[in-house]
Design an enzyme around this catalytic site. Sequence first.
Site, short mmCIF file in Angstrom:
data_model
loop_
_atom_site.label_atom_id
_atom_site.label_comp_id
_atom_site.label_asym_id
_atom_site.label_seq_id
_atom_site.Cartn_x
_atom_site.Cartn_y
_atom_site.Cartn_z
N ASP A 220 0.86 -1.09 -0.08
CA ASP A 220 0.05 0.12 -0.03
C ASP A 220 1.10 1.38 0.08
O ASP A 220 2.13 1.13 0.12
CB ASP A 220 -0.76 -0.08 1.17
CG ASP A 220 0.01 -0.34 2.48
OD1 ASP A 220 0.24 -1.37 2.92
OD2 ASP A 220 0.61 1.15 2.88
N ASP A 222 0.55 3.59 2.34
CA ASP A 222 0.18 4.19 3.59
C ASP A 222 -0.64 5.33 3.38
O ASP A 222 -1.83 5.07 2.93
CB ASP A 222 1.56 4.75 4.21
CG ASP A 222 1.61 4.84 5.62
OD1 ASP A 222 1.01 4.13 6.30
OD2 ASP A 222 1.82 5.76 6.15
N1 ADE Z 1 2.18 -3.34 6.85
C1 ADE Z 1 1.60 -3.21 5.46
N2 ADE Z 1 1.46 -2.01 5.47
C2 ADE Z 1 1.87 -0.97 6.45
C3 ADE Z 1 1.62 0.45 6.58
N3 ADE Z 1 1.14 1.21 5.74
N4 ADE Z 1 2.01 0.75 8.04
C4 ADE Z 1 2.60 -0.14 8.76
N5 ADE Z 1 2.89 -1.45 8.87
C5 ADE Z 1 2.45 -1.95 7.46
#
Ligand code: ADE
Length: 283
Positions: A220, A222
């Site tokens: 992703d 974030d």
């Molecule tokens: N693991 C997978 N995506 C994450 C994110 N955006 N922040 C923290 N841990 C994660």
Amino acid sequence: KDINLDPLPVKIGIIGGSGLDDPDILENRKATEIDTPYGAPSDALIEGEIAGVKCVLLARHGRKHNIMPSNVNYRANIWAMRQVGCTHLIVSTACGSLREEIRPGDLVMPNDFIDRTTKRSQTFFDGGGQSPQGVCHLSMYPSFSERVREVLIATAKELDYNVHEKATIVTIEGPRFSSRSESNMFRQWGGDLINMTTCPEVVLAKEAGLLYGSVAIATDYDCWRMGCEGVNVQDVLKTFGENVIKVKNILVKAVQNIAKQDWSEDILNAKVINLLYSYDFIF
Ligand code: ADE
């Protein structure tokens, strides 16, 4: 008497992150329940072989996936791997991407970290009765084994996967995700990826004298990216599920590639030299 100059044998620990703890990758497997001075690891250790190379598999969050990142007993996990004789640790981790060019689904081999955890034990040398004696001030440069990272990169290329060869990974305490301001701050600090487990795992592996490399999969963006919805668990699991086969293929092939090389010097260095420079011994 002749001196034995054979390369030191390797035994490779594999710590599977979310969705990557499939014991089917091992032949002749046998589950071993282990206890350590730091308590019990996340689950039984599954010992076995990949193409004749000795390996040990451990599910970081337990095989039922019921241990959240803050509650993983990282010390017990790493100590247990050392106790069964591992020389190397190769691990997988799902991460958010803090860079436009690291797209969800991409593979990344991190080489550095920024630790934003707050609740986790970071050393085996804690003054406890069953712990090793002394205080350990270990250098975190390099934090990951450069040679293991090189093997992981070469293995990904051999499999024709696109790979980002370096990254700084920010580990947050969780279980919540970051705020947008935090996410932007981590980007300004030079973070490329964000997750919840690399620290203190990489730190403890180095203390334990294990050669540690990580295969990260970006799941992703974030929440820093304008115009995108922030990260959510469903998307993380979906992207991870779609790409987990790549991580599995890399780990299986990397085991064989590691076993083709002579690691004697690295193993001895990790176990002895590093530690000699780090310990403040109490006699
Ligand atoms: N693991 C997978 N995506 C994450 C994110 N955006 N922040 C923290 N841990 C994660």
